[in-house]
Design a protein around this motif. Structure first.
Motif, PDB file in Angstrom:
ATOM      1  N   LEU A 102       4.211  -6.446  11.140  1.00  0.00           N
ATOM      2  CA  LEU A 102       4.284  -6.752   9.712  1.00  0.00           C
ATOM      3  C   LEU A 102       3.550  -5.705   8.885  1.00  0.00           C
ATOM      4  O   LEU A 102       3.966  -5.396   7.758  1.00  0.00           O
ATOM      5  N   VAL A 103       2.463  -5.142   9.432  1.00  0.00           N
ATOM      6  CA  VAL A 103       1.736  -4.090   8.723  1.00  0.00           C
ATOM      7  C   VAL A 103       2.613  -2.852   8.570  1.00  0.00           C
ATOM      8  O   VAL A 103       2.694  -2.251   7.493  1.00  0.00           O
ATOM      9  N   PHE A 104       3.290  -2.453   9.641  1.00  0.00           N
ATOM     10  CA  PHE A 104       4.184  -1.294   9.562  1.00  0.00           C
ATOM     11  C   PHE A 104       5.348  -1.558   8.613  1.00  0.00           C
ATOM     12  O   PHE A 104       5.762  -0.665   7.859  1.00  0.00           O
ATOM     13  N   ASN A 105       5.887  -2.760   8.651  1.00  0.00           N
ATOM     14  CA  ASN A 105       6.971  -3.093   7.723  1.00  0.00           C
ATOM     15  C   ASN A 105       6.526  -2.949   6.272  1.00  0.00           C
ATOM     16  O   ASN A 105       7.269  -2.424   5.430  1.00  0.00           O
ATOM     17  N   LEU A 106       5.304  -3.407   5.984  1.00  0.00           N
ATOM     18  CA  LEU A 106       4.796  -3.293   4.621  1.00  0.00           C
ATOM     19  C   LEU A 106       4.534  -1.839   4.253  1.00  0.00           C
ATOM     20  O   LEU A 106       4.791  -1.425   3.112  1.00  0.00           O
ATOM     21  N   SER A 107       4.036  -1.049   5.206  1.00  0.00           N
ATOM     22  CA  SER A 107       3.738   0.355   4.904  1.00  0.00           C
ATOM     23  C   SER A 107       4.998   1.125   4.514  1.00  0.00           C
ATOM     24  O   SER A 107       4.932   2.056   3.709  1.00  0.00           O
ATOM     25  N   TRP A 108       6.150   0.742   5.072  1.00  0.00           N
ATOM     26  CA  TRP A 108       7.406   1.411   4.701  1.00  0.00           C
ATOM     27  C   TRP A 108       7.858   1.035   3.294  1.00  0.00           C
ATOM     28  O   TRP A 108       8.718   1.717   2.718  1.00  0.00           O
ATOM     29  N   MET A 109       7.270  -0.011   2.737  1.00  0.00           N
ATOM     30  CA  MET A 109       7.590  -0.364   1.352  1.00  0.00           C
ATOM     31  C   MET A 109       7.166   0.731   0.383  1.00  0.00           C
ATOM     32  O   MET A 109       7.735   0.858  -0.709  1.00  0.00           O
ATOM     33  N   SER A 110       6.176   1.533   0.762  1.00  0.00           N
ATOM     34  CA  SER A 110       5.733   2.616  -0.114  1.00  0.00           C
ATOM     35  C   SER A 110       6.860   3.620  -0.356  1.00  0.00           C
ATOM     36  O   SER A 110       6.950   4.214  -1.438  1.00  0.00           O
ATOM     37  N   VAL A 111       7.739   3.810   0.630  1.00  0.00           N
ATOM     38  CA  VAL A 111       8.869   4.728   0.451  1.00  0.00           C
ATOM     39  C   VAL A 111       9.853   4.165  -0.578  1.00  0.00           C
ATOM     40  O   VAL A 111      10.352   4.894  -1.451  1.00  0.00           O
ATOM     41  N   LEU A 112      10.116   2.872  -0.488  1.00  0.00           N
ATOM     42  CA  LEU A 112      11.031   2.254  -1.456  1.00  0.00           C
ATOM     43  C   LEU A 112      10.443   2.270  -2.861  1.00  0.00           C
ATOM     44  O   LEU A 112      11.160   2.552  -3.844  1.00  0.00           O
ATOM     45  N   ILE A 113       9.148   1.973  -2.963  1.00  0.00           N
ATOM     46  CA  ILE A 113       8.501   2.016  -4.280  1.00  0.00           C
ATOM     47  C   ILE A 113       8.512   3.440  -4.818  1.00  0.00           C
ATOM     48  O   ILE A 113       8.755   3.675  -6.010  1.00  0.00           O
ATOM     49  N   GLY A 114       8.255   4.419  -3.936  1.00  0.00           N
ATOM     50  CA  GLY A 114       8.276   5.809  -4.351  1.00  0.00           C
ATOM     51  C   GLY A 114       9.648   6.247  -4.835  1.00  0.00           C
ATOM     52  O   GLY A 114       9.769   6.978  -5.822  1.00  0.00           O
ATOM     53  N   LEU A 115      10.693   5.795  -4.152  1.00  0.00           N
ATOM     54  CA  LEU A 115      12.049   6.130  -4.573  1.00  0.00           C
ATOM     55  C   LEU A 115      12.354   5.548  -5.946  1.00  0.00           C
ATOM     56  O   LEU A 115      12.945   6.220  -6.811  1.00  0.00           O
ATOM     57  N   LEU A 116      11.938   4.315  -6.178  1.00  0.00           N
ATOM     58  CA  LEU A 116      12.141   3.685  -7.489  1.00  0.00           C
ATOM     59  C   LEU A 116      11.367   4.427  -8.571  1.00  0.00           C
ATOM     60  O   LEU A 116      11.897   4.681  -9.671  1.00  0.00           O
ATOM     61  N   CYS A 117      10.111   4.796  -8.274  1.00  0.00           N
ATOM     62  CA  CYS A 117       9.306   5.544  -9.246  1.00  0.00           C
ATOM     63  C   CYS A 117       9.932   6.903  -9.545  1.00  0.00           C
ATOM     64  O   CYS A 117       9.942   7.352 -10.695  1.00  0.00           O
ATOM     65  N   CYS A 118      10.464   7.558  -8.516  1.00  0.00           N
ATOM     66  CA  CYS A 118      11.105   8.865  -8.715  1.00  0.00           C
ATOM     67  C   CYS A 118      12.297   8.756  -9.653  1.00  0.00           C
ATOM     68  O   CYS A 118      12.483   9.594 -10.551  1.00  0.00           O
TER      69      CYS A 118
ATOM     70  N   LEU B  19       8.160  -9.558   6.103  1.00  0.00           N
ATOM     71  CA  LEU B  19       6.916  -9.118   5.479  1.00  0.00           C
ATOM     72  C   LEU B  19       5.919 -10.261   5.456  1.00  0.00           C
ATOM     73  O   LEU B  19       6.305 -11.436   5.342  1.00  0.00           O
ATOM     74  N   ASP B  20       4.640  -9.912   5.570  1.00  0.00           N
ATOM     75  CA  ASP B  20       3.564 -10.885   5.482  1.00  0.00           C
ATOM     76  C   ASP B  20       3.339 -11.229   4.013  1.00  0.00           C
ATOM     77  O   ASP B  20       3.015 -10.351   3.206  1.00  0.00           O
ATOM     78  N   VAL B  21       3.511 -12.489   3.653  1.00  0.00           N
ATOM     79  CA  VAL B  21       3.401 -12.904   2.260  1.00  0.00           C
ATOM     80  C   VAL B  21       1.995 -12.660   1.727  1.00  0.00           C
ATOM     81  O   VAL B  21       1.810 -12.222   0.580  1.00  0.00           O
ATOM     82  N   GLU B  22       0.989 -12.904   2.562  1.00  0.00           N
ATOM     83  CA  GLU B  22      -0.391 -12.698   2.113  1.00  0.00           C
ATOM     84  C   GLU B  22      -0.671 -11.225   1.832  1.00  0.00           C
ATOM     85  O   GLU B  22      -1.299 -10.877   0.824  1.00  0.00           O
ATOM     86  N   LEU B  23      -0.194 -10.335   2.705  1.00  0.00           N
ATOM     87  CA  LEU B  23      -0.369  -8.901   2.469  1.00  0.00           C
ATOM     88  C   LEU B  23       0.442  -8.431   1.269  1.00  0.00           C
ATOM     89  O   LEU B  23       0.005  -7.563   0.508  1.00  0.00           O
TER      90      LEU B  23
ATOM     91  N   TRP C 179       0.435  -6.499  -4.352  1.00  0.00           N
ATOM     92  CA  TRP C 179       0.748  -6.639  -5.774  1.00  0.00           C
ATOM     93  C   TRP C 179      -0.522  -6.611  -6.617  1.00  0.00           C
ATOM     94  O   TRP C 179      -0.561  -6.000  -7.690  1.00  0.00           O
ATOM     95  N   SER C 180      -1.562  -7.257  -6.127  1.00  0.00           N
ATOM     96  CA  SER C 180      -2.844  -7.233  -6.834  1.00  0.00           C
ATOM     97  C   SER C 180      -3.406  -5.818  -6.891  1.00  0.00           C
ATOM     98  O   SER C 180      -3.871  -5.349  -7.937  1.00  0.00           O
ATOM     99  N   PHE C 181      -3.326  -5.102  -5.762  1.00  0.00           N
ATOM    100  CA  PHE C 181      -3.787  -3.709  -5.737  1.00  0.00           C
ATOM    101  C   PHE C 181      -2.925  -2.822  -6.627  1.00  0.00           C
ATOM    102  O   PHE C 181      -3.425  -1.843  -7.198  1.00  0.00           O
ATOM    103  N   PHE C 182      -1.642  -3.130  -6.735  1.00  0.00           N
ATOM    104  CA  PHE C 182      -0.760  -2.320  -7.580  1.00  0.00           C
ATOM    105  C   PHE C 182      -1.191  -2.393  -9.038  1.00  0.00           C
ATOM    106  O   PHE C 182      -1.216  -1.373  -9.741  1.00  0.00           O
ATOM    107  N   LYS C 183      -1.539  -3.581  -9.502  1.00  0.00           N
ATOM    108  CA  LYS C 183      -1.985  -3.718 -10.887  1.00  0.00           C
ATOM    109  C   LYS C 183      -3.286  -2.961 -11.119  1.00  0.00           C
ATOM    110  O   LYS C 183      -3.476  -2.332 -12.164  1.00  0.00           O
ATOM    111  N   GLN C 184      -4.189  -3.019 -10.121  1.00  0.00           N
ATOM    112  CA  GLN C 184      -5.423  -2.258 -10.242  1.00  0.00           C
ATOM    113  C   GLN C 184      -5.145  -0.755 -10.226  1.00  0.00           C
ATOM    114  O   GLN C 184      -5.747   0.014 -10.982  1.00  0.00           O
TER     115      GLN C 184
END
Length: 364
Positions: free
Chosen positions: A83-99, A232-236, A241-246
């Motif tokens: 689940l940690v690795f699955n979440l880490s790959w979310m950074s690529v999707l977020i990066g693509l959206l930001c790009c 994905l781990d709902v708690e992570l 999301w909390s870290f994203f706002k920060q």
């Protein structure tokens, strides 16, 4: 499994090596600017170092900072590495959206002023976005390394990538000056490619020869589904999301003046190039001291404390002196309002702390 003292030693070791790495990077960057200014204009330097680097840094920071912090956080139920690795790959999707979103802003003449010589500007935006996405592809390995206190690999990879970028930049500017923005953008892309290759080459060797990691092959870090488990781990995810706002607020506070200069066009691109050089020179001390301490001890606390525990109890079990943390907070506050004596104060505070907790440089 590392003990708390071992984790503390690794964090201090990482801060020391990162400081050296930052010094090397800044010195080489200063020498590089001195060389390339003989071949390019200040306007071109302002477009790349201010406008395009702001795009690049924004994509990287908003994409990997919150995800990385969430992945490194220790929960009371323990880490499920799938689940940690699955979440880490979310950074690529977020990066693509930001790009996609930021590229529209950066290329829209009705929103931002375009450089007078706009040839290659769109290609430059594309190359910087590709570079950011290539770096984000290493996030699962970065999380894996930081969770197991592999501090030297990060420093070595960043230093080697920066050195290669400097060499490639000089070659492109001297031999292909007519390429302009494209030459400097390609040099930045070379940093991302080398960064990516070094991480995957290192872990491809390391995973097959060491048994101290939860995976044994590179394909084990790819996203996958496990029967009976969520993707994905709902708690992570909530934590991310909390870290994203920060992180969004932190990015605005860190590069706020660059966004204002870029959006409202207060300065010409030539003056932006001068501003970037002066700003980098003025931020040398924070980059050498506070940034390495923040990065490495953030990893230390993430690996030592469990989320949900009472903070004073958690700090006590990690052999961290609450009074010393208060001193660091006071030092950070005074440095933010301009007290010059804080640098000496912080230096002696760190030496005192490491001495009290039996920090042994011979273990490096």
């Amino acid at each position: 499994m590392l003990s708390d003292n071992d984790k503390l030693n690794e964090a201090a070791k990482g801060a020391f090596y990162t400081s050296l790495s930052q010094a090397l990077i800044r010195l080489t960057t200063f020498a590089l600017n001195a060389i390339i200014l003989r071949f390019i204009s200040l306007e071109l330097l302002g477009v790349v170092n201010m406008r395009l680097m702001l795009l690049y840094n924004t994509v990287l920071f908003l994409s990997r900072e919150p995800i990385r912090k969430a992945c490194l956080s220790r929960l009371s139920k323990g880490r499920n590495w799938t689940l940690v690795f699955n979440l880490s790959w979310m950074s690529v999707l977020i990066g693509l959206l930001c790009c996609i979103l930021l590229s529209v802003l950066w290329l829209s003449p009705s929103i931002m002023d375009q450089p007078s010589d706009s040839s290659g500007y769109a290609v430059g935006v594309l190359l910087f976005c590709i570079g950011a996405l290539v770096e984000l592809l290493t996030e699962p390995l970065v999380v894996l390394g930081q969770a197991h206190q592999y501090v030297t690999i990060k420093v070595l990879v960043e230093s080697a990538s920066q050195l290669c970028k400097c060499i490639f930049t000089v070659v492109m500017v001297v031999w292909f000056p007519q390429w302009g923005i494209v030459a400097l953008s390609a040099a930045n892309l070379s940093y991302s490619v080398i960064y990516f290759l070094l991480y995957y080459v290192y872990f491809n060797y390391h995973l097959s020869n060491h048994e101290d990691l939860p995976v044994r092959r590179l394909r084990d870090v790819l996203p996958k589904t496990v029967p009976g488990q969520p993707l994905l781990d709902v708690e992570l995810l909530t934590l991310a999301w909390s870290f994203f706002k920060q992180s969004l607020l932190k990015q605005l506070l860190t590069d706020g003046e660059r966004y204002i200069i870029t959006y409202f066009s207060f300065l010409t691109f030539a003056k932006q190039g001068v501003y970037d050089a002066i700003n980098n020179l003025g931020s040398l001390v924070p980059r050498f001291i506070f940034q390495p301490i923040e990065e490495n001890f953030n990893v230390y606390f993430a690996n030592s404390l469990y989320r949900g525990n009472i903070i004073c109890y958690a700090l006590g079990t990690s052999q961290v002196n609450c009074r010393d943390i208060g001193y660091v907070a006071q030092a950070g506050f005074h440095s933010s309002i301009g007290d010059t004596h804080v640098w000496v104060f912080l230096f002696f505070l760190i030496i005192r702390y490491l001495w009290q907790h039996s920090f042994d440089p011979g273990r490096w």
